[in-house]
Design a protein around this motif. Structure first.
Motif, PDB file in Angstrom:
ATOM      1  N   VAL A  28       1.035  -1.291  -0.091  1.00 42.68           N
ATOM      2  CA  VAL A  28      -0.037   0.038  -0.104  1.00 42.68           C
ATOM      3  C   VAL A  28       0.745   1.364   0.073  1.00 42.68           C
ATOM      4  CG1 VAL A  28      -1.469   1.225   1.423  1.00 42.68           C
ATOM      5  CG2 VAL A  28      -1.969  -1.092   1.125  1.00 42.68           C
ATOM      6  N   ALA A  29       1.867   1.407   0.648  1.00 37.69           N
ATOM      7  CA  ALA A  29       3.004   2.442   0.998  1.00 37.69           C
ATOM      8  C   ALA A  29       3.442   2.695  -0.034  1.00 37.69           C
ATOM      9  CB  ALA A  29       3.574   2.299   2.082  1.00 37.69           C
ATOM     10  N   ARG A  30       4.246   1.681  -1.042  1.00 38.56           N
ATOM     11  CA  ARG A  30       5.035   1.845  -2.036  1.00 38.56           C
ATOM     12  C   ARG A  30       4.330   1.280  -3.247  1.00 38.56           C
ATOM     13  NH1 ARG A  30      10.447   0.456  -1.981  1.00 38.56           N
ATOM     14  NH2 ARG A  30       9.668  -1.678  -1.268  1.00 38.56           N
ATOM     15  N   LEU A  31       2.956   1.371  -3.929  1.00 37.09           N
ATOM     16  CA  LEU A  31       2.295   0.819  -4.819  1.00 37.09           C
ATOM     17  C   LEU A  31       2.958   1.046  -6.062  1.00 37.09           C
ATOM     18  CD1 LEU A  31      -0.227  -0.845  -5.207  1.00 37.09           C
ATOM     19  CD2 LEU A  31      -1.364   1.384  -5.293  1.00 37.09           C
ATOM     20  N   ASN A  32       3.584   2.160  -6.359  1.00 36.36           N
ATOM     21  CA  ASN A  32       4.194   2.478  -7.447  1.00 36.36           C
ATOM     22  C   ASN A  32       5.569   1.536  -7.552  1.00 36.36           C
ATOM     23  OD1 ASN A  32       2.110   4.025  -8.462  1.00 36.36           O
ATOM     24  ND2 ASN A  32       3.237   6.015  -7.364  1.00 36.36           N
ATOM     25  N   ALA A  33       6.069   0.839  -6.798  1.00 32.77           N
ATOM     26  CA  ALA A  33       7.249   0.286  -6.669  1.00 32.77           C
ATOM     27  C   ALA A  33       7.017  -1.153  -7.032  1.00 32.77           C
ATOM     28  CB  ALA A  33       7.946   0.020  -5.325  1.00 32.77           C
ATOM     29  N   TYR A  34       5.847  -1.597  -7.266  1.00 34.09           N
ATOM     30  CA  TYR A  34       5.487  -2.940  -7.590  1.00 34.09           C
ATOM     31  C   TYR A  34       4.885  -2.730  -9.088  1.00 34.09           C
ATOM     32  CZ  TYR A  34       5.425  -4.669  -2.739  1.00 34.09           C
ATOM     33  OH  TYR A  34       5.679  -5.096  -1.726  1.00 34.09           O
ATOM     34  N   PRO A  35       6.042  -3.150 -10.257  1.00 33.73           N
ATOM     35  CA  PRO A  35       5.350  -2.939 -11.361  1.00 33.73           C
ATOM     36  C   PRO A  35       4.235  -3.598 -11.946  1.00 33.73           C
ATOM     37  CG  PRO A  35       7.594  -4.296 -11.420  1.00 33.73           C
ATOM     38  CD  PRO A  35       7.038  -3.694 -10.002  1.00 33.73           C
ATOM     39  N   ASP A  36       3.810  -4.564 -11.325  1.00 32.37           N
ATOM     40  CA  ASP A  36       2.874  -5.380 -11.791  1.00 32.37           C
ATOM     41  C   ASP A  36       1.521  -4.996 -11.260  1.00 32.37           C
ATOM     42  OD1 ASP A  36       3.637  -6.521  -8.979  1.00 32.37           O
ATOM     43  OD2 ASP A  36       2.309  -8.072  -9.380  1.00 32.37           O
ATOM     44  N   PRO A  38      -0.101  -1.730 -11.518  1.00 28.48           N
ATOM     45  CA  PRO A  38      -0.208  -0.294 -12.012  1.00 28.48           C
ATOM     46  C   PRO A  38      -1.839   0.305 -11.652  1.00 28.48           C
ATOM     47  CG  PRO A  38      -0.004  -1.842 -13.767  1.00 28.48           C
ATOM     48  CD  PRO A  38       0.326  -2.472 -12.665  1.00 28.48           C
ATOM     49  N   THR A  39      -2.675  -0.738 -11.763  1.00 30.37           N
ATOM     50  CA  THR A  39      -3.929  -0.222 -11.785  1.00 30.37           C
ATOM     51  C   THR A  39      -4.663  -0.729 -10.545  1.00 30.37           C
ATOM     52  OG1 THR A  39      -4.788  -2.415 -12.858  1.00 30.37           O
ATOM     53  CG2 THR A  39      -4.234  -0.565 -14.124  1.00 30.37           C
ATOM     54  N   THR A  40      -3.965  -1.111  -9.785  1.00 29.42           N
ATOM     55  CA  THR A  40      -4.614  -1.458  -8.333  1.00 29.42           C
ATOM     56  C   THR A  40      -4.635  -0.456  -7.446  1.00 29.42           C
ATOM     57  OG1 THR A  40      -3.587  -3.958  -8.479  1.00 29.42           O
ATOM     58  CG2 THR A  40      -4.224  -3.104  -6.446  1.00 29.42           C
ATOM     59  N   ALA A  41      -5.573  -0.047  -6.939  1.00 30.24           N
ATOM     60  CA  ALA A  41      -5.918   0.798  -5.561  1.00 30.24           C
ATOM     61  C   ALA A  41      -5.700   0.133  -4.373  1.00 30.24           C
ATOM     62  CB  ALA A  41      -7.221   1.424  -5.820  1.00 30.24           C
ATOM     63  N   HIS A  44      -8.075  -2.030  -2.855  1.00 31.14           N
ATOM     64  CA  HIS A  44      -8.216  -3.573  -3.387  1.00 31.14           C
ATOM     65  C   HIS A  44      -7.261  -4.262  -2.515  1.00 31.14           C
ATOM     66  CE1 HIS A  44      -8.686  -1.393  -7.464  1.00 31.14           C
ATOM     67  NE2 HIS A  44     -10.310  -1.823  -6.899  1.00 31.14           N
ATOM     68  N   ILE A  45      -6.205  -3.960  -2.410  1.00 33.69           N
ATOM     69  CA  ILE A  45      -5.063  -4.716  -1.311  1.00 33.69           C
ATOM     70  C   ILE A  45      -5.657  -4.624  -0.182  1.00 33.69           C
ATOM     71  CG2 ILE A  45      -2.783  -4.636  -0.505  1.00 33.69           C
ATOM     72  CD1 ILE A  45      -2.291  -2.874  -2.971  1.00 33.69           C
ATOM     73  N   LEU A  46      -6.139  -3.865   0.704  1.00 33.77           N
ATOM     74  CA  LEU A  46      -6.575  -3.796   1.900  1.00 33.77           C
ATOM     75  C   LEU A  46      -7.933  -4.827   2.187  1.00 33.77           C
ATOM     76  CD1 LEU A  46      -5.950  -0.191   2.976  1.00 33.77           C
ATOM     77  CD2 LEU A  46      -4.588  -2.234   3.581  1.00 33.77           C
ATOM     78  N   SER A  47      -8.609  -4.537   1.181  1.00 25.61           N
ATOM     79  CA  SER A  47      -9.958  -5.587   0.940  1.00 25.61           C
ATOM     80  C   SER A  47      -9.562  -7.154   0.918  1.00 25.61           C
ATOM     81  CB  SER A  47     -10.722  -5.024  -0.254  1.00 25.61           C
ATOM     82  OG  SER A  47     -11.394  -3.910  -0.067  1.00 25.61           O
ATOM     83  N   PHE A  48      -8.790  -7.215   0.252  1.00 19.32           N
ATOM     84  CA  PHE A  48      -8.045  -8.780   0.117  1.00 19.32           C
ATOM     85  C   PHE A  48      -7.416  -9.233   1.332  1.00 19.32           C
ATOM     86  CE2 PHE A  48      -5.050 -12.061  -0.962  1.00 19.32           C
ATOM     87  CZ  PHE A  48      -5.791 -12.961  -1.605  1.00 19.32           C
ATOM     88  N   LEU A  49      -6.613  -8.229   2.046  1.00 19.58           N
ATOM     89  CA  LEU A  49      -5.940  -8.563   3.179  1.00 19.58           C
ATOM     90  C   LEU A  49      -7.165  -8.953   4.270  1.00 19.58           C
ATOM     91  CD1 LEU A  49      -3.583  -8.689   5.204  1.00 19.58           C
ATOM     92  CD2 LEU A  49      -3.508  -6.153   5.363  1.00 19.58           C
ATOM     93  N   ALA A  50      -8.035  -8.153   4.274  1.00 15.21           N
ATOM     94  CA  ALA A  50      -9.142  -8.148   5.380  1.00 15.21           C
ATOM     95  C   ALA A  50      -9.708  -9.672   5.333  1.00 15.21           C
ATOM     96  CB  ALA A  50     -10.185  -7.099   5.181  1.00 15.21           C
TER      97      ALA A  50
END
Length: 138
Positions: A28-36, A38-41, A44-50
């Motif tokens: 979440v903090a470094r979303l742009n550092a993950y090249p795969d 690019p369109t994830t908000a 989305h990540i936090l919902s999956f984690l929950a």
């Protein structure tokens, strides 16, 4: 469940939880550092984690309440959801080479995967032993 098993489960779930939270916080903090991604908000990540954590918490709680068979199934789902992080490496999702990931990203991913694998193997062994004993000896 005896105290040795509960202690081992507490350590394994705890270590995995820490590794998982580190990876997802970094995601979440470094979303742009993950090249795969690019369109994830972030939501989305936090919902999956929950959702994933609900399975892990339910599995651990069921172990504590002495329902090991059902707990094992929740834990299997939780571990499988942990393995989804390997999706960072699938060629179909990559918008850039894996070499674009920093070392911290690789470490966070592999820490989560390895701790989930350790939990999965321990619970699988426990589940197998419980099934062999039969319902009256649990």
């Amino acid at each position: 469940m005896n105290t040795t098993v509960i202690r081992a489960l507490t350590v394994l779930f705890g270590v995995n939880l820490v590794a998982t939270l580190i990876h997802y916080a970094d995601n979440v903090a470094r979303l742009n550092a993950y090249p795969d991604l690019p369109t994830t908000a972030p939501w989305h990540i936090l919902s999956f984690l929950a959702i994933m954590l609900l399975f892990g918490i339910a599995g651990f709680w069921l172990f504590l309440k002495n329902h090991p068979m059902l707990a094992a199934y929740f834990t299997y789902i939780y571990c499988a959801l942990n393995f989804v992080v390997l999706g960072h490496y699938t060629a179909s999702r990559l918008n850039g080479p894996v070499s674009e990931y920093g070392m911290a990203i690789h470490l966070a991913i592999f820490a989560e995967v390895l701790t989930a694998l350790a939990l999965l193997l321990y619970v699988g062994r426990l589940h197998w032993r419980l099934r062999r004993r039969g319902p009256t000896e649990r």
